[in-house]
Scaffold this active site. Sequence first.
Site, short mmCIF file in Angstrom:
data_model
loop_
_atom_site.label_atom_id
_atom_site.label_comp_id
_atom_site.label_asym_id
_atom_site.label_seq_id
_atom_site.Cartn_x
_atom_site.Cartn_y
_atom_site.Cartn_z
N ASP A 31 0.87 -1.16 0.00
CA ASP A 31 0.00 0.00 0.00
C ASP A 31 0.92 1.23 0.00
O ASP A 31 2.11 1.11 0.27
CB ASP A 31 -0.89 -0.02 1.25
CG ASP A 31 -1.81 1.18 1.33
OD1 ASP A 31 -2.33 1.60 0.29
OD2 ASP A 31 -1.98 1.71 2.45
N ASP A 81 -0.11 5.13 0.98
CA ASP A 81 -0.34 6.07 2.07
C ASP A 81 -0.23 5.36 3.42
O ASP A 81 -0.94 4.38 3.67
CB ASP A 81 -1.72 6.73 1.95
CG ASP A 81 -1.85 7.54 0.67
OD1 ASP A 81 -1.11 8.52 0.53
OD2 ASP A 81 -2.68 7.18 -0.18
N ASN A 83 -5.74 2.34 -2.93
CA ASN A 83 -7.13 2.72 -3.15
C ASN A 83 -7.28 4.20 -3.48
O ASN A 83 -8.38 4.67 -3.77
CB ASN A 83 -7.98 2.40 -1.91
CG ASN A 83 -8.46 0.96 -1.88
OD1 ASN A 83 -8.27 0.22 -2.85
ND2 ASN A 83 -9.07 0.55 -0.79
N ASN A 84 -6.19 4.94 -3.43
CA ASN A 84 -6.24 6.37 -3.76
C ASN A 84 -6.48 6.52 -5.26
O ASN A 84 -5.65 6.14 -6.08
CB ASN A 84 -4.93 7.04 -3.36
CG ASN A 84 -4.99 8.55 -3.49
OD1 ASN A 84 -5.65 9.08 -4.37
ND2 ASN A 84 -4.29 9.24 -2.61
N HIS A 135 -9.86 9.14 5.59
CA HIS A 135 -8.40 9.17 5.54
C HIS A 135 -7.90 10.16 6.58
O HIS A 135 -8.49 11.23 6.75
CB HIS A 135 -7.91 9.57 4.14
CG HIS A 135 -8.44 8.69 3.05
ND1 HIS A 135 -7.96 7.43 2.81
CD2 HIS A 135 -9.45 8.89 2.16
CE1 HIS A 135 -8.62 6.89 1.81
NE2 HIS A 135 -9.53 7.74 1.40
N LYS A 149 -9.17 -2.54 -3.09
CA LYS A 149 -9.05 -3.37 -1.89
C LYS A 149 -10.27 -3.16 -0.99
O LYS A 149 -10.73 -2.02 -0.87
CB LYS A 149 -7.78 -2.99 -1.12
CG LYS A 149 -6.49 -3.22 -1.87
CD LYS A 149 -5.27 -2.69 -1.12
CE LYS A 149 -5.30 -1.19 -0.97
NZ LYS A 149 -4.10 -0.64 -0.32
N ASP A 167 -1.20 -0.78 6.02
CA ASP A 167 -1.36 -0.12 7.32
C ASP A 167 -2.80 -0.14 7.81
O ASP A 167 -3.09 0.38 8.89
CB ASP A 167 -0.88 1.33 7.24
CG ASP A 167 -1.83 2.21 6.44
OD1 ASP A 167 -2.20 1.81 5.31
OD2 ASP A 167 -2.22 3.29 6.93
#
Length: 314
Positions: free
Chosen positions: A31, A33, A65-66, A190, A221, A247
């Site tokens: 991932d 971020d 996922n961003n 977020h 995800k 994370d």
Amino acid sequence: MAGAFGFKGCQKIRGPQIRNLLEAKDFFLFDCDGVIWHGEKAISGAAKVVNSLIRHGKNVVFVTNNCTRPRENYVHKFYRLGFTDVMLEQIFSSSYCSALYLRDVVKVRGQVFVIGCDGLRRELQEADIPCVEEADDPDATIYDCALAPDVKAVLVGHDDKLTFLKLAKASCYLRDPDCLFLATDNDPWHPLSGGRILPGSGSLTAALEVASGRKATVIGKPSRFMFECISSQFRGVDPAQCLMVGDRLETDMLFGSNCGLDTMLTLTGVSQIEEAQEYRNSELTTNHSLVPDYVVDTIADFLPAFEELDEQSN
């Protein structure tokens, strides 16, 4: 693989155990971020870890996922933050995978109505997927605005310019049962600095699910589709040879579990080890899919293992 290093469930590992894991795995999924960077600042040691993995012949991919930026912008960001070996082909964002899903899986024939940022639209345009152009008068309402006649899908992503009119239009399009309802991801929020939060795509999708009475198909995800995208573009991907590093328990660890991958939680982002332990001890067996196999404080914990491997090869 988890059995080789201990039982599944929040095993804090370092040193020789990380080295054994590095030797055992061929594919490393990260991932971004909270794992690789925070905003415009790379996590200390992360660039060296990624570059070392690539130098040691490991396959490294990034699953995020961003959906706010196209992949080429990610390449620039990686380079800017010191990740000099990262290539476009290694980046799998929810916006890119949404474009692949519309083009290659459902083979959409018609326009897509997008609730999302310019980065999401650009990925769709790269895939030659036509999007409905927004050209409403500033004073337009759902009572008098134009609706496109050939909308075959509604795609929801992060949209910091969401309006009531966009939500209303999407609800109208979804009254057609043949119109697909897709979401780039279902992240609820977020973290921002100073304890503030940013509502995520999942919160926008939830509003539209209530308005339309339908459930969205999630592309990012923890859906398996992102892993299927990776498998289609990298030959010989064996889930047993993969490690998912993230994370967030509810997305990254569940994604790994859904895809049959070993998972590692790094404590530099959203989730902490106490939450993982609660899931591990839960009587609900569905919660056990959110438990990581391994836990590290930061992916910089990989660095001593690389030093040992380099000493062995010299």
